[in-house]
Design an enzyme around this catalytic site. Structure first.
Site, PDB file in Angstrom:
ATOM      1  N   ASP A 279     -15.960 -29.362  24.013  1.00  0.00           N
ATOM      2  CA  ASP A 279     -15.924 -27.960  23.604  1.00  0.00           C
ATOM      3  C   ASP A 279     -17.312 -27.436  23.250  1.00  0.00           C
ATOM      4  O   ASP A 279     -18.080 -28.101  22.550  1.00  0.00           O
ATOM      5  CB  ASP A 279     -14.996 -27.827  22.389  1.00  0.00           C
ATOM      6  CG  ASP A 279     -14.964 -26.428  21.823  1.00  0.00           C
ATOM      7  OD1 ASP A 279     -14.462 -25.528  22.515  1.00  0.00           O
ATOM      8  OD2 ASP A 279     -15.463 -26.232  20.700  1.00  0.00           O
ATOM      9  N   GLU A 315     -17.570 -27.271  28.364  1.00  0.00           N
ATOM     10  CA  GLU A 315     -17.596 -25.831  28.153  1.00  0.00           C
ATOM     11  C   GLU A 315     -19.002 -25.523  27.666  1.00  0.00           C
ATOM     12  O   GLU A 315     -19.447 -26.080  26.658  1.00  0.00           O
ATOM     13  CB  GLU A 315     -16.586 -25.377  27.106  1.00  0.00           C
ATOM     14  CG  GLU A 315     -16.627 -23.863  26.902  1.00  0.00           C
ATOM     15  CD  GLU A 315     -15.977 -23.402  25.618  1.00  0.00           C
ATOM     16  OE1 GLU A 315     -15.608 -22.221  25.545  1.00  0.00           O
ATOM     17  OE2 GLU A 315     -15.858 -24.209  24.671  1.00  0.00           O
TER      18      GLU A 315
END
Length: 647
Positions: A279, A315
């Site tokens: 993330d 990401e």
């Protein structure tokens, strides 16, 4: 088969010797181990203090380590640490916290689970079709075991990989997962560690990979006690939206780096996940000679990656192509990155929204500075961004971003294969970060959405679906959490302030209607309604997704390895043509009409028509013979339609 990852910290059960407890507490003068009364039988309820704890002094080792082996402890024993006889804290490397992140940790025997599908070696990245789900809202039960009952549904749809939103232990009973504070412990709200293993095992038995979303950029705001005894976990050299950054390059960073590298290896080895999605790595700040992202990927390759296919995905809002570099056509570090640019361009095309970061996709692209049509519609500009995403990866490759006040964003990515990017129309962020959690199907015309979906699912990028979209779910996915009272008001008010710069929410009274993230009703409203599958409309959506994914499996996936984008062209401000050279040398061409008007006089692509949306349209004939290099034109592309050609 049994599996285990050995760690230099936490609680390690050693058969015949007991449990070795180990903690890194460089700021503590002494540390006690607090063992629950009864060792194997103590079972506290959430919020309760243990009735009796035995306190045992731990041996101090070099470099801030404390260690103690207790012969009578074993699997099921509950324990905590007490640095300097102060506040009792859970093990930061706890394998399970059965009550809450504030309570005792539990000793777990990793070998207790016997894997049924020991011969599973994963699947090639090019076969990946991701399905993102939140365990707590995916089923009425909200557990790991309940997900197993839906695997046949996903397999029949054409999914090849589940992607679980973060499951590391978080405060309270409900959370998206990005506020985790015990990164090695599966959240007790979803079940025990063996329940998660059973889910992964069952998925492997059906040929499905399982990915896990992990958070290495911050700890949640409640339940993180590291600052009490190991403030070296954080550094003031860098700052993130959550405060001081995790320390990957300052004094003491060696142990911190090991902590997160072991976490990645732990999920991959002990739980046999097939991949991780890291993330928001743009918030992982590291000036070391070897970036932590590189070190982590190399540890995975030299560890579990030697025995089976492991895929790492990022990401990264910074659009840094270097982490996606290839070595002899294989990923050097990371297989792919979530392509937010693809989503944002499609969102503007389908909704014409231009608030917030969508402004960057509704104005003239900087990479077309010589384009004379500076006053064109937002949708026309969005087509250029979409074309660039489809054929070059990032839409932003170093140009100044107006949304970021002129800051340059991204690096060139056209040299990367198409499969280095994950494309999606919906995910937890893009649905859940809307004030009311609306899905894109509720914000756009169905014909327009189907056209965009036909582009996404048949393009050479790796596709990702968000839970429920395959049957047109209309349940929202809202932002929810379960923090204590001291954080409740701050989180609710902060959430509403985030939307103040949107015109729709400029009125404070309107902002007050945004759901409170901390109340149970917000969480309950986000649960998928599987009963809606009985509706004829839901079955129509399912059939549409199944057909597109079957076409992808038949025509695209066998040619995907090594596929690269060539170029794109925008037609009459509303049509898009894009082309790729596939891995087998074939030429794949897309024609799409993103408008409510027919598109005429298009160039006729080479090859055979392999798929259209709406199904059965014949927008262009097969190309007739040409002479002298003359380009043939003809045919008509109906409103909101897509055609794919393969030569």
């Amino acid at each position: 088969m049994k599996s285990k990852h050995t760690m230099p910290f936490g609680a390690q059960w050693i058969p015949g010797k007991g449990v070795r407890f180990r903690l890194w507490a460089p700021d503590a003068e002494q540390v006690e181990l607090a063992l629950g009364d009864g060792l194997q039988t103590y079972s506290p309820q959430v919020g309760e203090e243990p009735g009796v704890e035995r306190r045992l002094p731990m041996d101090r080792l070099d470099d801030g380590w404390y260690e103690l082996t207790v012969s009578e402890a074993g699997p099921g024993s509950r324990y905590r640490f007490r640095p300097d006889a102060g506040h009792p804290v859970p093990d930061p490397a706890s394998r399970f916290n059965p009550g809450d992140v504030h309570g005792p940790s539990e000793v777990v025997d990793p070998f207790a689970y016997i894997w049924q599908h020991a011969d599973w070696r994963g699947r090639p990245w090019e076969e990946t079709v991701l399905y993102e789900l939140h365990v707590g809202t995916f089923t009425p039960e909200g557990t790991f075991r309940a997900v197993i009952d839906r695997l046949d549904h996903l397999q029949g749809l054409g999914i090849t990989a589940l992607e679980l939103m973060p499951v590391a232990a978080f405060p309270g009973s409900r959370n998206w997962g990005y506020d985790g504070v015990l990164p090695f412990a599966p959240a007790a709200a979803y079940g025990r560690p063996e329940d998660l293993k059973a889910l992964i095992d069952a998925a492997h038995g059906k040929g499905l990979m399982v990915f896990l979303d992990v958070v290495y950029n911050h700890f949640g705001p409640e339940g993180n006690y590291l600052h009490l005894y190991a403030p070296q976990f954080f550094t003031e050299r860098h700052h993130t939206p959550w405060g001081a950054a995790i320390n990957f390059d300052d004094e003491g960073s060696r142990t911190v780096r090991d902590f997160f590298i072991h976490n990645a290896l732990y999920w991959l080895e002990e739980f046999r996940f097939d991949g991780l999605r890291l993330d928001a790595v743009h918030a992982i700040l590291d000036d070391s000679e070897k970036h932590i992202l590189e070190a982590l990927a190399e540890a995975v390759q030299s560890g579990p990656g030697r025995e089976r296919r492991i895929h790492l995905v990022l990401e990264n809002d910074a659009n840094q192509a270097r982490f996606l570099a290839r070595s002899n056509s294989d990923p050097k570090w990371y297989a792919a990155q979530w392509n937010d640019d693809f989503h944002h361009a499609c969102h503007v095309l389908l909704t014409a929204e231009s608030d917030g970061y969508y402004a960057d996709y509704s104005s003239e692209p900087a990479f077309l500075s010589s384009d004379p049509s500076k006053q064109d519609s937002p949708r026309k500009h969005a087509l250029h961004y979409l074309g660039r995403c489809l054929t070059q990866g990032y839409a932003w490759q170093g140009e100044p971003s107006p949304f970021r006040k002129g800051e340059a964003r991204g690096t060139p990515s056209g040299h990367l294969p198409a499969a280095a990017f994950v494309a999606f129309l919906q995910n937890h962020d893009q649905v859940g970060n809307r004030a009311f959690g609306e899905r894109l199907t509720q914000l756009s015309d169905p014909a327009a959405f189907r056209a965009a979906l036909a582009v996404m699912l048949l393009s050479p990028s790796v596709p990702l679906l968000f839970m429920g979209e395959e049957f047109g779910a209309d349940t929202p996915f809202l932002f929810f959490c379960d923090f204590g009272e001291d954080l409740h008001n701050a989180v609710r008010d902060g959430r509403r302030r985030e939307f103040a710069h949107f015109e729709r929410f400029s009125d404070p009274a309107v902002r007050e209607t945004i759901p409170d993230p901390c109340v149970f009703e917000t969480f309950a409203a986000s649960r998928l309604d599987w009963g809606s599958l009985e509706n004829p409309e839901a079955e129509q959506w399912l059939d549409f997704y199944r057909q597109l994914l079957a076409l992808r499996r038949r025509e695209i996936i066998p040619r995907l390895a090594g596929a690269r984008g060539l170029d794109y062209r925008v037609w009459e401000r509303r049509g898009l043509q894009a082309a790729w050279r596939m891995g087998d040398g074939s030429l794949l061409t897309l024609l799409a009409n993103f408008s409510g008007q027919p598109l005429r006089e298009l160039e006729i692509p080479s090859g055979s028509l392999i798929g259209t949306q709406p199904k059965g349209i014949a927008p262009l004939p097969n190309p007739p013979p040409t002479s002298g290099g003359r380009v043939e034109r003809g045919g008509e592309l109906p409103p909101w339609s897509v055609a794919w050609y393969l030569a």
